[in-house]
Write a protein that holds these residues in place. Structure first.
Motif: not given
Length: 789
Positions: A724-729, A748-757, A779-782
């Motif tokens: 995946p590549s969130p690109c700000g989404l 879901k991408a949290d761009h403040e905590s740098h977490c991709l769930n 980033w943390s990847i969950i």
């Protein structure tokens, strides 16, 4: 896989009035059953009616001397409760003296059909004493203008209210003659169109149509006569009308009309133009009812766009009806691409017209594959790609659903990848590839550029490098499907091609064909870029030989590829020009030299083929100074790329390089502008104002693969690459289909905590391979509740 008819024999009529375009109606009656199965093979096209209602059309197109068999199963809910069932089959066998056509093979007419019940009892069949009889359908004129340079004739009918009574068994019937030609019948894998009715959304105007006396032929009409001079010489002047239609202009309606459930028209001083508009383009058969008081000439014009000035201008996609007074339920025989419809009524009498509908003749998407994000523009691009591909796909991959309807190579390489991602279907691709593998006696063992199709010189492959793209798709298909059996059965045909290809290597070591080649609809297609030696296409040859050599374990093919790679890379290092020089090369006095005319299309193809990937400067220039909206100023000495096919190759290269943000910016730049046109589909070229070209389905596949991260489901080893590549989404979700069920993903991408769930659900037996893009460094990847390293 071969289809075996239990009893049917291929038949056709005798002593027919037309040599070139023949229209026959076949009929039989059977006792009613709760279930029946009808198997049909035909050339060029057929339509099946049960008790007067259309239930199928076809066939799935195939190679010369082969026919695919459509199998239509009907149940009690479709079959009425009468004691007898009327089975009627309308067949058109198209031909032209030039033998130039892209959407069918122009072979002689043929029908093979049989009807069986649930106990496999044959109720009727073509052939001796099988029950089917025929009559020639004289209502359609056979000697008229063509729809385009590469298709058959327009539809022109002379009708009375009784003209279609033949579908109920009325008329004079004859015994058809069994054909002596040896024909092989193959199974159809591709899906069938739904024929579901789509009501055209809006009545948008009524006008007087005034003749300006100054018609302009336009592009399609002009090249139709250019490509078919022998045919046009034989068309009587009274059968030519397309140019005259182009001279009509809208003016204020001088008659009277009323719009309700029906449109009631009292004509004015001039012919009446009634316009309907749909929300987006659809493909199908125009179906409508009309009641006329006096003799009427009706021209039914369809198009997917308006002119720059907002006019619905006539074109060659016209169906003409000469109608005696009475009531009619009419339906076009050819599928039409429709956003706008104009009924031009030449009559002095009252007309009552129903709102028209479209019987859907496109791929029956069940909606099980999807993609959506928090960015509405990306969602619109995905839906545009999906619609474009759906309208361009059914029994084959068509470059476009109207002008040509041909199965072009190169288009298909990208359409096939998109088909698997957007619809989860490889059946059309399997039939499509098989058609090409069945071709014989082509120059040097190459493949025809478009198939099914027809040329006077049956050995002419057209653009020779389209065969290279077929080999790319062939290898991709194996990765997608794991269909080793098909790969092995195609080996002899592939070997024939490779031997012919290697025979074209000159003293300089590269391939030099002397025939037509293609890179991109831009300066990349000029002779100085392609001749005498196309470096970009030689790079593609290297890529193809490497993959085919690995697929078949042919070390000599891999060795030849390596030899060519060394030659090309040496050219780059000795040219003295940044980036390796131009697209073309010449061999003179024992020395091979590149010219200094580079193009974006050529650069994209070289990178696509695996060249320059380690050259950071070369790649940086490609990424940042080229494309439709470069980050830095473009080099004026590098020719710009067009959408077909240079930009699509570029998009694929950006995806391979994980340059997803650049890819997204460029997809938006190209396709959002096209969506402003309103047809909901994507075009052939960057500067086109209309069109629907299937290769653009690849845009949707790239979004799904690069944003959501769901790579192609690979049946070969039951794996999917998740990258995946969130690109700000903020979020993205989607589904894909494989042989074992659905693959579902949502993140879901949290761009403040740098977490991709991530939630990722795979069918049993499937596994995911995760790769972290540079964008997600740190980033943390969950994934499914567990932190993934």
């Amino acid at each position: 896989m071969e289809h075996i008819f239990l009893k049917a024999k291929p038949v056709w009529g005798t002593g027919l009035n037309s040599k070139f375009n023949q229209f026959l109606g076949f009929y039989t009656e059977i006792e009613n059953r709760e279930k029946i199965k009808i198997s049909i093979a035909a050339r060029s096209y057929y339509r099946l009616y049960i008790n007067g209602k259309i239930v199928a059309n076809g066939p799935a197109r195939c190679a010369k001397h082969y026919c695919r068999v459509d199998v239509i199963e009907l149940e009690e809910k479709i079959l009425p409760g009468d004691s007898r069932i009327s089975v009627a089959i309308e067949v058109a066998a198209l031909d032209k003296p030039e033998k130039y056509c892209n959407d069918n093979t122009l072979e002689t007419g043929l029908l093979a059909a049989e009807v069986e019940d649930e106990n496999k009892k044959i109720l009727a069949s073509t052939g001796k004493d099988g029950g089917f009889r025929y009559q020639e359908l004289s209502a359609r004129r056979s000697n008229v203008e063509t729809m385009s340079h590469s298709r058959g004739i327009v539809e022109w009918y002379d009708l009375t209210p009784e003209s279609y009574d033949w579908v109920w068994g009325k008329g004079k019937w004859k015994q058809p003659e069994e054909l002596k030609e040896k024909v092989s019948f193959l199974k159809r894998r591709a899906s069938y169109a739904s024929l579901n009715p789509i009501k055209v959304a809006h009545f948008s105007g009524i006008y007087d149509m005034v003749d300006t006396g100054n018609p302009v032929p336009g592009f399609v009409l002009s090249i139709s006569e250019m490509f078919n001079p022998e045919w046009y010489k034989n068309i009587p002047e009274e059968n030519r009308f397309l140019l005259g239609l182009r001279g009509l202009k809208e003016q204020i309606f001088t008659g009277e009309y009323e719009v309700g459930e029906k449109i009631i028209i009292e004509p004015g001083e001039y012919p009446t133009g009634v316009v309907f508009e749909h929300t987006v383009s659809e493909l199908g058969f125009i179906d409508f009812s009309i009641k006329i008081e006096k003799e009427t000439l009706l021209d039914l014009i369809n198009t997917d766009h308006l002119s720059y000035e907002g006019d619905l201008k006539p074109n060659t996609y016209v169906t003409r009806y000469h109608l005696a007074p009475g009531e009619y339920h009419l339906m076009t025989f050819e599928p039409k691409l429709i956003k706008y419809l104009r009924f031009v009524l030449h009559t002095e009498g009252k007309v009552i017209l129903d709102f028209p509908q479209i019987l859907d003749d496109s791929y029956p998407d069940d909606g099980s594959c999807m993609f959506a994000t928090s960015d509405g523009d990306l969602n619109r691009i995905y839906e545009g790609a999906r619609r474009t591909l759906r309208l361009s796909t059914l029994d084959i991959f068509m470059d476009c659903p109207q002008r040509e309807r041909g199965g072009w190579l190169c288009d298909s390489t990208f359409a096939a990848e998109a088909m698997w991602q957007l619809f989860g279907d490889m059946n059309t691709e399997r039939d499509f590839l098989e058609n090409f593998m069945l071709t014989q006696d082509i120059w040097k063992g190459f493949f025809p550029e478009v198939y099914p199709g027809s040329k006077k010189d049956e050995t002419d492959p057209g653009f020779v490098n389209w065969s290279y793209w077929l080999m790319v798709e062939f290898c991709d298909y194996y990765e997608r499907s794991g269909d080793k059996d098909f790969v092995l059965r195609s080996k002899e045909r592939i070997e024939e091609f490779v031997q012919g290809l290697l025979s074209l290597r000159g003293e300089h070591g590269l391939v030099e064909t002397g025939r037509g080649e293609f890179v991109d609809w831009s300066l990349a297609n000029r002779d100085f870029s392609l001749k005498p030696i196309s470096i970009a296409n030689n790079c593609l040859v290297v890529y193809v030989l490497e993959r085919l050599g690995k697929l078949y374990g042919q070390a000599e093919w891999i060795e030849a590829a390596e030899e060519m790679r060394v030659i090309i890379e040496k050219l780059d290092s000795t040219s003295g020009i940044f980036g390796g020089g131009g697209d073309g090369a010449i061999y003179a006095e024992g020395e091979l030299k590149r010219n200094d005319c580079p193009s974006e299309g050529g650069r994209a193809l070289e990178l696509y083929s695996g060249f320059h990937r380690e050259d950071r400067l070369y790649c940086r220039q490609f990424i940042k100074t080229m494309g439709p909206c470069p980050e830095f100023r473009a080099d004026p000495n590098v020719a710009k790329a067009n959408l077909f096919i240079g930009l699509m190759i570029r998009f694929a290269v950006l995806a391979k390089m994980d340059e997803t943000e650049v890819l997204v910016r460029e997809l938006k730049n190209v396709y959002l502008e096209e969506l402003k046109n309103g047809s909901g589909t994507f075009f052939e070229n960057i500067n086109a104002i209309s069109g629907c070209h299937g290769f653009n389905g690849m845009a949707g596949a790239l979004l799904k693969e690069k944003i959501l991260g769901m790579g192609q489901p690979l049946e070969k080893n039951k794996t999917i690459l998740f990258k995946p590549s969130p690109c700000g989404l903020r979020w993205a979700e989607g589904t894909s289909r494989c042989s074992n069920g659905l693959i579902l993903c949502k993140w879901k991408a949290d761009h403040e905590s740098h977490c991709l769930n991530v939630m990722l659900q795979l069918p049993k037996g499937w596994k995911m391979i995760f790769e972290r893009v540079f964008e997600l460094t740190g980033w943390s990847i969950i994934i499914n509740g567990k932190i993934y390293d």
